[in-house]
Design a protein around this motif. Structure first.
Motif, short mmCIF file in Angstrom:
data_model
loop_
_atom_site.label_atom_id
_atom_site.label_comp_id
_atom_site.label_asym_id
_atom_site.label_seq_id
_atom_site.Cartn_x
_atom_site.Cartn_y
_atom_site.Cartn_z
N ASP A 101 55.87 25.62 -11.73
CA ASP A 101 55.72 24.22 -12.09
C ASP A 101 57.05 23.65 -12.59
OD1 ASP A 101 53.93 22.11 -12.29
OD2 ASP A 101 53.90 22.32 -14.49
N LYS A 102 57.73 24.43 -13.44
CA LYS A 102 59.01 24.00 -13.99
C LYS A 102 60.05 23.88 -12.88
CE LYS A 102 59.13 25.83 -18.64
NZ LYS A 102 59.48 27.07 -19.28
N LYS A 103 60.04 24.88 -11.95
CA LYS A 103 61.02 24.86 -10.87
C LYS A 103 60.81 23.63 -10.00
CE LYS A 103 62.25 29.72 -10.49
NZ LYS A 103 62.09 30.99 -9.82
N ASP A 130 63.61 34.12 -18.91
CA ASP A 130 63.53 33.75 -17.49
C ASP A 130 63.18 34.99 -16.66
OD1 ASP A 130 64.23 31.12 -17.95
OD2 ASP A 130 66.39 31.53 -17.79
N ASP A 189 67.56 12.20 -8.44
CA ASP A 189 68.95 11.86 -8.81
C ASP A 189 69.75 11.48 -7.56
OD1 ASP A 189 68.50 12.21 -11.39
OD2 ASP A 189 69.48 14.16 -11.58
N ALA A 225 63.40 16.36 -9.90
CA ALA A 225 64.41 15.60 -10.66
C ALA A 225 65.72 15.52 -9.87
CB ALA A 225 64.64 16.26 -12.02
N LEU A 226 66.08 16.64 -9.23
CA LEU A 226 67.33 16.68 -8.44
C LEU A 226 67.27 15.69 -7.30
CD1 LEU A 226 68.32 20.44 -8.09
CD2 LEU A 226 69.68 18.57 -9.07
N THR A 237 72.16 29.58 -9.79
CA THR A 237 71.74 29.23 -11.16
C THR A 237 72.07 30.37 -12.12
OG1 THR A 237 69.87 28.44 -12.49
CG2 THR A 237 69.38 30.12 -10.89
N ALA A 275 59.44 20.81 -10.89
CA ALA A 275 59.83 19.62 -11.65
C ALA A 275 61.35 19.44 -11.59
CB ALA A 275 59.36 19.76 -13.10
N ARG A 276 62.08 20.59 -11.69
CA ARG A 276 63.55 20.53 -11.63
C ARG A 276 64.01 20.01 -10.27
NH1 ARG A 276 65.72 26.07 -13.10
NH2 ARG A 276 64.11 26.20 -14.67
N LEU A 277 63.35 20.50 -9.21
CA LEU A 277 63.70 20.10 -7.84
C LEU A 277 63.45 18.60 -7.65
CD1 LEU A 277 62.42 22.80 -5.36
CD2 LEU A 277 64.64 21.66 -5.35
#
Ligand SMILES: Nc1ncnc2c1ncn2[C@@H]1O[C@H](COP(=O)(O)OP(=O)(O)OP(=O)(O)O)[C@@H](O)[C@H]1O
Length: 430
Positions: free
Chosen positions: A417-419, A362, A429, A425-426, A356, A421-423
């Motif tokens: 929490d954001k990480k 960050d 997908d 979403a992945l 990333t 959520a990203r996972l």
């Protein structure tokens, strides 16, 4: 009140053991003392007994004492001297304060001992933040002068002596006969209603003296001095020190403008002007404390940290500036620190695989913070474009205040929490 001589010949006041005098003011003598119960050095301000007895000055002296006593436990700011205790009986009063061992700013107003311009800007910025903090709690200091700004041994500063202050809690907001005429704003001399602008004026004058080693007026009597403060325009600081840039001249002259309408309206305005200066006055790639403070305050990571905590963060961080291509951490390294990017962009790699990219706000390396000991890094981090990062060692954070650790944990949880959520979403997908 117990006031006796100890076996060593040193006086004892209450439970406090007097060690030696630190300084003298118009209403008091300040001693270095020891609180024997917690074995802590303190500064003990003993109010002048005869002043408290004389009918004329009694009321004023009691009022000065009461002003400072009202602050016991009230102000907890890294740049304000903390007042621990206040005791008054029929004949005597004393205050117990945080001991600040580096003397006052007075000697640095001498031409032979001037501080570098960047350092002066930082000192004034810290005073602005301290006085803004006091103002937000309804207090105007009214006696800002170099002798009331103390230095720590590391060169940090603390504003002291709120004996002349007025507070919005007081019935009487005008108080005659206090403050130092040399630093009084024109409206303070006229005994007009005061606002934060009179402290802004006094601090502007302190800045003038720290920059130049000169007091801008020269008068043989207090009456003449008052006339000059009210009517004579002082020369710009650069007249005394040519390296002073125009922007600093303008800032100081605006702070000491005779007409409050021409002066900074509020502390925030003066603080912003100083921040703008700090980039002007730091041509070398060092980061001034003023800039660090602002950089931390602007990061979303620290959005819930109050000002006190931001100063605390500043104390536990190490700052690094890395050129493009530098490897900040290497896979397999042992470490216990984590990093927050304040500027620039980095790439996170495992082996040759790019995982990333991260930018300002960050953080990386934070997973090791949650482990008890140093551990092996599982990724490398390389600088993509020139980058500034702050490094925080887990063991330093673990020794910081509970409030600071709680805010860090909350900020990390948000990131986690954001990480997640990203996972999620992945995975969705896929
Ligand atoms: N917390 C402290 N730690 C170390 N030294 C101190 C501390 N407070 C005061 N001093 C020393 O004592 C001196 C006198 O203190 P201070 O200015 O508070 O007294 P004062 O009687 O209120 O003075 P004035 O009314 O003239 O301003 C200071 O100039 C400083 O040298």
């Amino acid at each position: 009140m117990e006031k006796a001589r100890t076996a060593t010949g040193l006086q004892k006041v209450g439970k406090y053991e007097i060690l030696y005098p630190l300084g003298q003011g118009s209403t008091s003598v300040v001693y270095l003392a020891k609180d024997p119960f917690i074995n802590r050095k303190v500064a003990l301000k003993l109010f002048n007994e005869s002043l408290l007895r004389q009918a004329v000055s009694k009321k004023l002296a009691q009022r000065i004492f009461a002003n400072e006593a009202a602050l016991v436990g009230q102000f907890q700011h890294p740049h304000i001297v903390e007042v621990y205790d206040a005791i008054l009986d029929s004949s005597q009063g004393f205050l117990v304060m945080e001991y600040v061992p580096g003397g006052t700013l007075e000697p640095f107003c001498e031409v032979s001992r001037l501080l570098p311009i960047t350092q002066t800007v930082e000192i004034i910025f810290k005073c602005v933040r301290a006085l803004e903090y006091a103002y937000q709690r309804g207090v105007i200091h009214r006696d800002i002068k170099p002798a009331n700004i103390l230095r720590t041994t590391t060169g940090d500063i603390k504003v002291s002596d709120f004996g002349s202050a007025v507070s919005d809690q007081m019935e009487e907001t005008q108080l005659s006969g206090v403050g130092s005429p040399a630093y009084m704003a024109p409206e303070q001399l006229r005994e007009d209603l005061l606002s934060q602008q009179s402290d802004i004026y006094s601090l502007g004058l302190v800045m003038y003296q720290l920059l130049t080693g000169h007091y801008p007026y020269s008068a043989a009597s207090n009456v003449e001095l008052a006339y000059q403060i009210l009517h004579r325009d002082p020369p710009p600081p650069s007249l005394y020190r040519s390296e002073i840039p125009t922007a600093i001249d303008q800032l100081v002259m605006r702070a000491i403008a005779k007409d409050p309408a021409q002066r900074y309206c509020q502390w925030q305005d003066m603080g912003e002007a100083l921040l703008a200066l700090s980039s002007l006055s730091a041509p070398v790639p060092t980061i001034t404390e003023t800039k660090k403070f602002k950089a931390i305050q602007d990061l979303s990571f620290f959005q819930n940290f109050d000002e006190i905590l931001i100063w605390e963060v500043l104390r536990i961080t190490t700052w690094h500036q890395y050129p493009q291509g530098t490897r900040i951490i290497r896979e397999g390294d042992i470490g216990d620190s984590f990093f927050i990017i304040t500027q620039g962009e980095v790439e996170v790699l495992r082996g040759d695989r790019l995982l990333t990219q991260l930018r300002a706000g960050d953080c990386f390396g934070e997973m090791l913070y949650f482990q008890d000991t140093s551990a092996v890094r599982t990724t490398s981090v390389c600088v993509k474009s020139d980058t500034t990062v702050i490094e925080i060692q887990a063991n330093r954070l673990n020794r910081s205040s509970d409030a600071c650790q709680v805010e860090f944990n909350k900020a990390f949880l948000k990131i986690l929490d954001k990480k997640i959520a990203r996972l999620v979403a992945l995975v969705a997908d896929d």
